[in-house]
Structure formats: structure tokens, C-alpha cells
Design a protein around this motif. Structure first.
Motif, PDB file in Angstrom:
ATOM      1  N   THR A   5       0.935  -1.493   0.098  1.00  0.00           N
ATOM      2  CA  THR A   5       0.004   0.027  -0.052  1.00  0.00           C
ATOM      3  C   THR A   5       1.313   1.553   0.245  1.00  0.00           C
ATOM      4  N   ARG A   6       2.001   1.140   0.187  1.00  0.00           N
ATOM      5  CA  ARG A   6       3.355   2.349   0.085  1.00  0.00           C
ATOM      6  C   ARG A   6       2.763   3.886  -0.957  1.00  0.00           C
ATOM      7  N   HIS A   7       2.937   2.721  -2.328  1.00  0.00           N
ATOM      8  CA  HIS A   7       2.932   3.652  -3.086  1.00  0.00           C
ATOM      9  C   HIS A   7       1.906   4.674  -3.609  1.00  0.00           C
ATOM     10  N   ASP A   8       0.572   3.914  -3.661  1.00  0.00           N
ATOM     11  CA  ASP A   8      -0.312   4.478  -2.890  1.00  0.00           C
ATOM     12  C   ASP A   8      -0.984   5.282  -1.822  1.00  0.00           C
ATOM     13  N   LEU A  11       1.109   8.451  -2.587  1.00  0.00           N
ATOM     14  CA  LEU A  11       0.864   9.392  -4.338  1.00  0.00           C
ATOM     15  C   LEU A  11      -0.869  10.109  -4.462  1.00  0.00           C
ATOM     16  N   HIS A  12      -1.269   9.516  -3.092  1.00  0.00           N
ATOM     17  CA  HIS A  12      -3.207   9.546  -3.221  1.00  0.00           C
ATOM     18  C   HIS A  12      -3.130  10.220  -1.482  1.00  0.00           C
ATOM     19  N   GLY A  13      -2.410   9.676  -0.670  1.00  0.00           N
ATOM     20  CA  GLY A  13      -3.250   9.302   0.785  1.00  0.00           C
ATOM     21  C   GLY A  13      -2.787  11.176   1.240  1.00  0.00           C
ATOM     22  N   ALA A  62       2.132  10.250   7.217  1.00  0.00           N
ATOM     23  CA  ALA A  62       2.336   9.918   8.568  1.00  0.00           C
ATOM     24  C   ALA A  62       2.547   8.980   8.641  1.00  0.00           C
ATOM     25  N   THR A  63       0.882   8.592   9.229  1.00  0.00           N
ATOM     26  CA  THR A  63       1.247   6.855  10.235  1.00  0.00           C
ATOM     27  C   THR A  63       1.467   6.272   9.136  1.00  0.00           C
ATOM     28  N   HIS A  64       1.005   6.132   8.076  1.00  0.00           N
ATOM     29  CA  HIS A  64       1.971   4.950   7.630  1.00  0.00           C
ATOM     30  C   HIS A  64       3.840   4.720   7.818  1.00  0.00           C
ATOM     31  N   ASN A  65       4.438   6.085   7.382  1.00  0.00           N
ATOM     32  CA  ASN A  65       5.512   5.778   7.867  1.00  0.00           C
ATOM     33  C   ASN A  65       5.792   5.282   9.007  1.00  0.00           C
TER      34      ASN A  65
END
Length: 74
Positions: free
Chosen positions: A24-27, A30-32, A38-41
Motif C-alpha cells: 500500500t506504500r505507493h498509493d 501518491l494519493h494519501g 505520516a501514519t504510514h511512515n
């Protein structure tokens, strides 16, 4: 923190979480929203850190080192 503490995950759960977050990283990039990224990181760092803690001597492919990268360029 978002999600279960990585220390509490079984090996199978940790690997599944890592697969999902990398997929899910790329999406997210690009779109988050900024908050989503930041939460993903943070979550990615937590999961990867736990994997490295559990597998400090994991095999490293020669091509993934500086020396290996330089050899590919020649």
C-alpha cells in the motif's frame, strides 16, 4: 500508535503486516493525505524495526550492498 504493537505479533502476522504495508506504500505516497503518509511512515518503521530486531543476521543479497551495486554498474 496504530495497530497492534509489532512485538506482540506472531512471525506470520508480522510478515503479513509487512507485505500489506509495502503493497500500500505507493498509493499512500501518491494519493494519501499528509496525515495518512505520516501514519504510514510510523507504522512501517515499527514493523520493519521489529523484523530487524528478530532477524539481526538475516541473509543479505550481495547485489543489495554498495559493493554489489557498484559491480552491477560496470
Amino acid at each position: 500508535m496504530s495497530g497492534i504493537d509489532p512485538v506482540r505479533l506472531t512471525e506470520a502476522q508480522l510478515l503479513k503486516e509487512l507485505e500489506t504495508i509495502h503493497r500500500t506504500r505507493h498509493d499512500t505516497l501518491l494519493h494519501g493525505s499528509a496525515d495518512a503518509l505520516a501514519t504510514h511512515n510510523v507504522r512501517m518503521a515499527e514493523l520493519e524495526g521489529e523484523y530487524l530486531r528478530r532477524h539481526p543476521r538475516r541473509p543479505v543479497a550481495a547485489g543489495r550492498t554498495r559493493e554489489g551495486a557498484r559491480a552491477r554498474e560496470c
